[in-house]
Design a protein around this motif. Structure first.
Motif, PDB file in Angstrom:
ATOM      1  N   ALA A  35      31.168  33.285  41.686  1.00  0.00           N
ATOM      2  CA  ALA A  35      32.371  33.857  41.534  1.00  0.00           C
ATOM      3  C   ALA A  35      32.667  35.202  41.175  1.00  0.00           C
ATOM      4  CB  ALA A  35      32.876  33.245  39.954  1.00  0.00           C
ATOM      5  N   GLY A  36      31.298  35.835  40.742  1.00  0.00           N
ATOM      6  CA  GLY A  36      31.244  37.304  40.524  1.00  0.00           C
ATOM      7  C   GLY A  36      31.286  38.087  41.935  1.00  0.00           C
ATOM      8  N   GLN A  37      30.765  37.397  42.955  1.00  0.00           N
ATOM      9  CA  GLN A  37      30.539  38.003  44.399  1.00  0.00           C
ATOM     10  C   GLN A  37      32.118  38.045  44.834  1.00  0.00           C
ATOM     11  OE1 GLN A  37      27.761  35.793  46.388  1.00  0.00           O
ATOM     12  NE2 GLN A  37      26.143  36.556  45.240  1.00  0.00           N
ATOM     13  N   ARG A  38      32.974  37.404  44.325  1.00  0.00           N
ATOM     14  CA  ARG A  38      34.277  37.066  44.894  1.00  0.00           C
ATOM     15  C   ARG A  38      35.248  37.923  44.106  1.00  0.00           C
ATOM     16  NH1 ARG A  38      32.732  31.538  45.290  1.00  0.00           N
ATOM     17  NH2 ARG A  38      34.011  31.109  43.448  1.00  0.00           N
ATOM     18  N   ALA A  39      34.777  38.452  42.836  1.00  0.00           N
ATOM     19  CA  ALA A  39      35.695  39.031  41.884  1.00  0.00           C
ATOM     20  C   ALA A  39      35.978  40.439  42.404  1.00  0.00           C
ATOM     21  CB  ALA A  39      35.115  39.264  40.721  1.00  0.00           C
ATOM     22  N   ALA A  40      37.270  40.863  41.801  1.00  0.00           N
ATOM     23  CA  ALA A  40      37.817  42.146  42.315  1.00  0.00           C
ATOM     24  C   ALA A  40      37.133  43.430  41.544  1.00  0.00           C
ATOM     25  CB  ALA A  40      39.163  42.262  41.871  1.00  0.00           C
ATOM     26  N   VAL A  41      36.032  43.212  40.522  1.00  0.00           N
ATOM     27  CA  VAL A  41      35.132  44.121  40.037  1.00  0.00           C
ATOM     28  C   VAL A  41      34.074  43.977  40.007  1.00  0.00           C
ATOM     29  CG1 VAL A  41      37.293  44.689  38.278  1.00  0.00           C
ATOM     30  CG2 VAL A  41      35.705  42.848  37.790  1.00  0.00           C
ATOM     31  N   PRO A  42      33.252  44.721  40.003  1.00  0.00           N
ATOM     32  CA  PRO A  42      31.646  44.647  39.968  1.00  0.00           C
ATOM     33  C   PRO A  42      31.226  43.618  38.784  1.00  0.00           C
ATOM     34  CG  PRO A  42      32.142  46.731  40.280  1.00  0.00           C
ATOM     35  CD  PRO A  42      33.177  46.200  40.058  1.00  0.00           C
ATOM     36  N   VAL A  43      30.558  42.363  39.071  1.00  0.00           N
ATOM     37  CA  VAL A  43      30.033  41.392  38.189  1.00  0.00           C
ATOM     38  C   VAL A  43      28.500  41.236  38.020  1.00  0.00           C
ATOM     39  CG1 VAL A  43      30.346  39.097  37.066  1.00  0.00           C
ATOM     40  CG2 VAL A  43      32.472  40.387  37.918  1.00  0.00           C
ATOM     41  N   SER A  44      27.938  41.207  36.895  1.00  0.00           N
ATOM     42  CA  SER A  44      26.336  41.117  36.770  1.00  0.00           C
ATOM     43  C   SER A  44      26.359  40.040  35.935  1.00  0.00           C
ATOM     44  CB  SER A  44      25.789  42.316  36.159  1.00  0.00           C
ATOM     45  OG  SER A  44      24.509  42.013  35.870  1.00  0.00           O
ATOM     46  N   ALA A  55      38.290  35.290  31.887  1.00  0.00           N
ATOM     47  CA  ALA A  55      37.764  36.690  31.235  1.00  0.00           C
ATOM     48  C   ALA A  55      37.548  37.902  32.436  1.00  0.00           C
ATOM     49  CB  ALA A  55      36.684  36.679  30.542  1.00  0.00           C
ATOM     50  N   VAL A  56      36.841  37.344  33.556  1.00  0.00           N
ATOM     51  CA  VAL A  56      36.650  38.556  34.661  1.00  0.00           C
ATOM     52  C   VAL A  56      37.801  38.960  35.220  1.00  0.00           C
ATOM     53  CG1 VAL A  56      35.579  38.686  36.885  1.00  0.00           C
ATOM     54  CG2 VAL A  56      34.264  37.372  35.029  1.00  0.00           C
ATOM     55  N   GLN A  57      38.837  37.739  35.407  1.00  0.00           N
ATOM     56  CA  GLN A  57      40.164  38.078  36.146  1.00  0.00           C
ATOM     57  C   GLN A  57      40.993  39.050  35.211  1.00  0.00           C
ATOM     58  OE1 GLN A  57      41.701  34.268  37.012  1.00  0.00           O
ATOM     59  NE2 GLN A  57      40.301  33.854  38.484  1.00  0.00           N
ATOM     60  N   ASN A  58      40.958  38.812  34.037  1.00  0.00           N
ATOM     61  CA  ASN A  58      41.527  39.681  33.006  1.00  0.00           C
ATOM     62  C   ASN A  58      41.116  41.225  33.091  1.00  0.00           C
ATOM     63  OD1 ASN A  58      43.230  37.593  32.151  1.00  0.00           O
ATOM     64  ND2 ASN A  58      41.927  37.008  30.105  1.00  0.00           N
ATOM     65  N   ALA A  59      39.665  41.296  33.157  1.00  0.00           N
ATOM     66  CA  ALA A  59      39.237  42.484  33.110  1.00  0.00           C
ATOM     67  C   ALA A  59      39.543  43.067  34.544  1.00  0.00           C
ATOM     68  CB  ALA A  59      37.825  42.464  33.110  1.00  0.00           C
ATOM     69  N   GLU A 118      42.606  29.383  53.198  1.00  0.00           N
ATOM     70  CA  GLU A 118      43.342  29.330  51.807  1.00  0.00           C
ATOM     71  C   GLU A 118      43.123  27.945  50.989  1.00  0.00           C
ATOM     72  OE1 GLU A 118      45.913  30.838  48.947  1.00  0.00           O
ATOM     73  OE2 GLU A 118      44.967  31.773  50.876  1.00  0.00           O
ATOM     74  N   ILE A 119      43.019  26.752  51.779  1.00  0.00           N
ATOM     75  CA  ILE A 119      42.884  25.524  51.009  1.00  0.00           C
ATOM     76  C   ILE A 119      41.308  25.751  50.591  1.00  0.00           C
ATOM     77  CG2 ILE A 119      42.324  23.258  51.232  1.00  0.00           C
ATOM     78  CD1 ILE A 119      45.022  23.272  53.287  1.00  0.00           C
ATOM     79  N   HIS A 120      40.028  26.458  51.285  1.00  0.00           N
ATOM     80  CA  HIS A 120      39.021  26.531  50.832  1.00  0.00           C
ATOM     81  C   HIS A 120      38.879  27.343  49.497  1.00  0.00           C
ATOM     82  CE1 HIS A 120      36.134  24.632  53.313  1.00  0.00           C
ATOM     83  NE2 HIS A 120      36.592  24.890  54.305  1.00  0.00           N
ATOM     84  N   ARG A 121      39.901  28.405  49.714  1.00  0.00           N
ATOM     85  CA  ARG A 121      39.929  29.244  48.176  1.00  0.00           C
ATOM     86  C   ARG A 121      40.478  28.278  47.059  1.00  0.00           C
ATOM     87  NH1 ARG A 121      43.321  32.381  45.409  1.00  0.00           N
ATOM     88  NH2 ARG A 121      45.271  31.652  46.979  1.00  0.00           N
TER      89      ARG A 121
END
Length: 511
Positions: free
Chosen positions: A401-410, A434-438, A376-379
């Motif tokens: 960050a895109g690999q860890r995101a909840a949506v596919p990111v390119s 912006a990715v988190q909002n998406a 958790e501290i790493h995160r």
């Protein structure tokens, strides 16, 4: 001068600007030549034949015309051209030839000496042009003193009207020169107030048009006793003079005024768009110049305040960035180190414990809890300031960050390279938010694309998704925070969205 500039300028200014660009070194000589031909081939002959009916019947018109043209030619060749080049507009001539000259002298020559030159030339033509013409005309007709005086006054009215026309034409002709000189003037330059104010200029134009019309009408109907003939000639001459000379001089005055009002309006629009570098040329020392000077002072003050605000925001962003780095370092080097020590100590304690299952289960739970806390501290440390941003730069950090995101990111980039750390962190956290909002609002099937590009001293970024979008008026606090974060480092950000069309976050920072 490019095509875009042409499109923003009225046709008359465009004509003069192109002429100035093409014949810059000989611009004054060119307009002297144009004015000379205008006087000798159009204005002076027109004046002679306009006055002709006023003189009444008589002979010697051809010799009188030759005398009139010779007088006008002598005035142009022996006085107008030499005095203009060597005295009145000499600073302009030197400036256009690239010789050292004070820009304020050039400004005063183009603005203040222009009315003086107009009055001087008009006086020269009234004295040395009209008088020889009247002598040549009046002698065969037996003029007495009153005839000479009346004819001379009428001639001077027409000459003064023509002089006003040439002054107004030259004022517009000098605008390209003033545009070039304006940036060279001292910041505290004060041209003072000109005698030729807008009120007097308008009055001069109106008086000139009426004087020319009245003189022309009076001359054409002089000596006629047929009332119908007089009425017809009066109506036709008034309409003709109003449409030709009156229309031309009105166009010049209105163009001069409304063009400058358009410049003031355009400057205000640019200031409203936060472009505080705009400046309006100070041209004639009249009322509009006072407005232009006030607007320039306001723009300078806003530019200074904007620079101070941006510097303050940059300092705050730098402090916040440094604090993020310190927190990330403390989490990794201090807190994680202590948790590792706790896990190691628990392992050692468990190895020394007797064979009591309950105690061993307790130690295992402590080890698992400690491992979870370390993850958790790493995160958290990565959220505070990702290590990829420090080591690999913006592209690597966004891809991670895109690999860890909840949506596919390119992430697409043309190789933006490294930036100032403060600018990199600003773009990273803005794109990440912006990715988190998406992920929260775009819908379960949404995909996100991040585009990075670097050009013209800017790094631009676009975060777009194909989600459900929202009303543009529903921009919330999070999007405002993103805009503030980018503006803090001297950039800007815009958000575009519509229901069913996805959302696009577009911004830039200095690179």
């Amino acid at each position: 001068m490019n095509a875009a500039t042409d499109e923003r300028m009225p046709w008359l200014d465009t004509l003069f600007a192109r002429s100035y660009a093409r014949h810059r070194q000989r611009y004054v000589e060119l307009w002297l030549l144009v004015s000379a031909f205008g006087i000798l081939l159009l204005a002076w002959p027109s004046q002679f034949w306009t006055e002709h009916p006023l003189w009444g019947p008589g002979g010697g018109d051809a010799p009188a015309f030759l005398v009139s043209m010779a007088s006008a030619t002598a005035i142009v060749v022996l006085f107008v051209v030499p005095w203009t080049l060597r005295v009145a507009f000499r600073p302009i001539v030197l400036f256009l030839r690239g010789e050292p000259v004070d820009p304020t002298d050039v400004w005063f020559a183009a603005v203040r000496r222009l009315p003086v030159a107009g009055v001087t030339f008009t006086a020269a033509f009234c004295v040395f042009g009209n008088i020889p013409t009247l002598v040549a005309v009046g002698r065969p007709r037996g003029f007495d003193g009153l005839d000479y005086l009346g004819g001379w006054l009428v001639a001077c009215l027409i000459t003064a009207a023509a002089g006003a026309f040439f002054v107004l034409a030259w004022e517009i002709a000098f605008r390209p020169l003033l545009r070039e000189v304006q940036p060279l003037l001292p910041p505290d330059f004060d041209g003072g107030t000109s005698w030729l104010t807008l009120t007097r200029r308008s009055a001069l134009a109106s008086a000139s048009a009426m004087a020319y019309t009245g003189a022309a009408v009076g001359s054409l109907v002089a000596g006629s006793e047929d009332r119908e003939h007089v009425l017809v000639i009066t109506v036709l001459a008034t309409i003709g003079a109003s449409v030709t000379f009156g229309g031309a001089i009105t166009v010049l005055v209105s163009h001069s005024i409304f063009m400058r009002l358009s410049e003031l309006k355009a400057a205000l629009v640019r200031i409203g768009e936060r472009d505080y570098r705009v400046r309006v040329a100070v041209r004639a020392g009249d009322e509009l110049d006072e407005a232009a000077a006030s607007l320039n002072r306001m723009a300078e003050r806003l530019e200074h305040e904007e620079a101070e605000l941006r510097a303050s925001r940059a300092r705050l962003a730098s402090v916040a960035d440094a604090e993020r780095r310190r927190m990330e370092r403390d989490l990794r080097l201090r807190v994680l180190a202590r948790l590792r020590q706790v896990r190691q100590d628990v392992t050692e304690v468990a190895s020394e414990l007797p064979d009591v299952p309950a105690l061993h289960r307790l130690c295992e739970r402590v080890r698992v809890t400690t491992a979870d806390a370390m993850l958790e501290i790493h995160r958290l440390a990565r959220g505070v300031y990702p290590a990829e941003l420090t080591s690999g730069g913006l592209e690597a950090a966004l891809e991670a960050a895109g690999q860890r995101a909840a949506v596919p990111v390119s992430v697409r980039s043309d190789g933006v390279g490294r930036l100032d750390p403060v600018h990199e962190s600003s773009v990273y956290f803005t794109c990440n938010e912006a990715v988190q909002n998406a992920a929260k609002h775009a819908g379960p099937d949404a995909c996100v694309t991040i585009d990075l590009a670097r050009d013209n001293g800017r790094l631009t970024f676009v975060v777009s998704d194909n989600g459900q979008g929202f009303e543009a008026a529903d921009v919330g606090l999070g999007l405002e925070n993103m805009r503030d974060r980018v503006r803090a480092v001297g950039g800007d950000l815009m958000v575009g969205s519509a229901p069913g069309s996805g959302t696009t976050v577009r911004g830039w920072v200095p690179a």
